[in-house]
Design a protein around this motif. Sequence first.
Motif, short mmCIF file in Angstrom:
data_model
loop_
_atom_site.label_atom_id
_atom_site.label_comp_id
_atom_site.label_asym_id
_atom_site.label_seq_id
_atom_site.Cartn_x
_atom_site.Cartn_y
_atom_site.Cartn_z
N LEU A 1 0.84 -1.19 0.00
CA LEU A 1 0.00 0.00 0.00
C LEU A 1 0.87 1.24 0.00
N SER A 2 0.30 2.35 -0.19
CA SER A 2 1.07 3.59 -0.18
C SER A 2 1.56 3.90 1.22
N ILE A 3 2.64 4.63 1.32
CA ILE A 3 3.27 4.93 2.59
C ILE A 3 2.34 5.64 3.57
N PRO A 4 1.46 6.57 3.14
CA PRO A 4 0.58 7.22 4.11
C PRO A 4 -0.33 6.27 4.85
N LEU A 5 -0.55 5.07 4.31
CA LEU A 5 -1.44 4.12 4.95
C LEU A 5 -0.73 3.13 5.85
N LEU A 6 0.60 3.18 5.87
CA LEU A 6 1.36 2.18 6.62
C LEU A 6 0.96 2.10 8.08
N SER A 7 0.69 3.24 8.71
CA SER A 7 0.39 3.25 10.13
C SER A 7 -0.92 2.54 10.46
N ARG A 8 -1.76 2.31 9.45
CA ARG A 8 -3.05 1.69 9.70
C ARG A 8 -3.09 0.22 9.28
N ILE A 9 -1.91 -0.29 8.88
CA ILE A 9 -1.87 -1.67 8.41
C ILE A 9 -1.45 -2.60 9.54
N PRO A 10 -2.11 -3.75 9.71
CA PRO A 10 -1.70 -4.70 10.74
C PRO A 10 -0.35 -5.30 10.41
N ALA A 11 0.36 -5.76 11.43
CA ALA A 11 1.67 -6.35 11.21
C ALA A 11 1.56 -7.59 10.34
N MET A 12 2.65 -7.88 9.63
CA MET A 12 2.66 -9.05 8.77
C MET A 12 2.65 -10.33 9.58
N SER A 13 2.36 -11.43 8.90
CA SER A 13 2.40 -12.72 9.57
C SER A 13 3.82 -13.01 10.01
N LYS A 14 3.96 -13.72 11.08
CA LYS A 14 5.27 -14.01 11.65
C LYS A 14 6.14 -14.79 10.68
N ALA A 15 7.36 -14.35 10.52
CA ALA A 15 8.29 -15.02 9.62
C ALA A 15 8.84 -16.28 10.29
N PRO A 16 9.21 -17.28 9.49
CA PRO A 16 9.74 -18.52 10.06
C PRO A 16 11.12 -18.36 10.66
N SER A 17 11.81 -17.28 10.34
CA SER A 17 13.10 -16.99 10.97
C SER A 17 13.23 -15.48 11.08
N LYS A 18 14.16 -15.03 11.90
CA LYS A 18 14.32 -13.60 12.09
C LYS A 18 14.93 -12.97 10.84
N ILE A 19 14.21 -12.06 10.26
CA ILE A 19 14.68 -11.37 9.07
C ILE A 19 15.21 -10.01 9.49
N GLY A 20 16.44 -9.73 9.09
CA GLY A 20 17.08 -8.48 9.51
C GLY A 20 17.05 -7.42 8.42
N LEU A 21 17.35 -6.20 8.82
CA LEU A 21 17.39 -5.07 7.89
C LEU A 21 18.63 -4.23 8.16
N GLN A 22 19.41 -3.95 7.12
CA GLN A 22 20.49 -2.98 7.22
C GLN A 22 19.84 -1.60 7.14
N LEU A 23 19.96 -0.83 8.19
CA LEU A 23 19.24 0.43 8.31
C LEU A 23 19.67 1.48 7.29
N TYR A 24 20.78 1.28 6.62
CA TYR A 24 21.24 2.23 5.61
C TYR A 24 20.18 2.44 4.53
N THR A 25 19.38 1.42 4.28
CA THR A 25 18.31 1.51 3.29
C THR A 25 17.37 2.66 3.62
N LEU A 26 17.19 2.96 4.90
CA LEU A 26 16.25 3.98 5.36
C LEU A 26 16.96 5.23 5.89
N ARG A 27 18.16 5.48 5.40
CA ARG A 27 19.01 6.55 5.96
C ARG A 27 18.32 7.92 5.97
N ASP A 28 17.59 8.24 4.91
CA ASP A 28 16.95 9.56 4.85
C ASP A 28 15.80 9.65 5.85
N ALA A 29 14.99 8.62 5.91
CA ALA A 29 13.85 8.61 6.84
C ALA A 29 14.32 8.61 8.28
#
Length: 296
Positions: A20-48
């Motif tokens: 969905l579009s970013i303005p709607l993100l806050s109203r979306i329920p969390a995704m289904s639980k992943a089978p393993s811990k998925i990580g994120l390199q925060l550099y992807t979101l450096r501007d935000a």
Amino acid sequence: MDFNQKISRKSFLRTSALALSIPLLSRIPAMSKAPSKIGLQLYTLRDALSKDLEGTLKQVAKIGYKEVETFGYSDGKFFGKTPKEFKSLLSGLGLSAVSGHYGAGISAPDKKGTLSNDWKRAVDDSAELGQKYMMCAYLTPDERKSIDDYKKYAVLFNKSGEICKAAGIQFGYHNHDFEFQKLDGELPYDIITKDTDAALVKLELDLYWAVRAGLDPVELFKQHPGRFPLWHVKDMEKSEDKAFAEVGTGSIDFAKIFAARKTAGMTHFFVEQDVCKKPPLESIAISYGNLVKWKV
């Protein structure tokens, strides 16, 4: 909305609930639980992150990510917060920083918290944050002019690894593509792998950059079994410029690579997309959704 994905829109919505579009993100329920811990390199979101640290991290957690890898450590702080403050922020969102990226510091000798300047303090702060890994993130062009430079880095990496080991942290090196290009008749990556202690210096394989350089990640795992505890998982567009792409929408054979995770010795992996054509939060949601679908 066309996400240029291998899976259908209906399938993605069912899996991720975040196409969905970013303005709607806050109203979306969390995704289904992943089978393993998925990580994120925060550099992807450096501007935000620079504009709204806590709000952006809340969205990361809402998508379903559980682990993050930091970048930009400076003057004893992570994103402007002390290790204790940042750890508290993350834990309150159900996140943990298991790894971090750090600079070599050769081209910026006055900067503290690099491998070559005040490294012990960086290690202590990393330990307080709860990181299990500290990676040398990148060597600037000025830091890698000759193969002899890499031979000096091998010594520095071993020394940095010893300091990390004393704090219960594993040191390692994160690649791009230039390490696989001959310099003075030798491959820099060969120097890094052969001239360092395999116990002190592990490898974080960036799958995109390795593939872009013409390497087969699985063959690298076979050549150095057990030495790749961390991966950067990012995809490559099926285009002439081979641009970065959301995981599962490009050309990289992740099924083959993940099937070799034991050979690699992989313990954690991090989604990263250096450049996003879509809003970055949307891009990391797509990547997460596909990884969940694959049950990695």
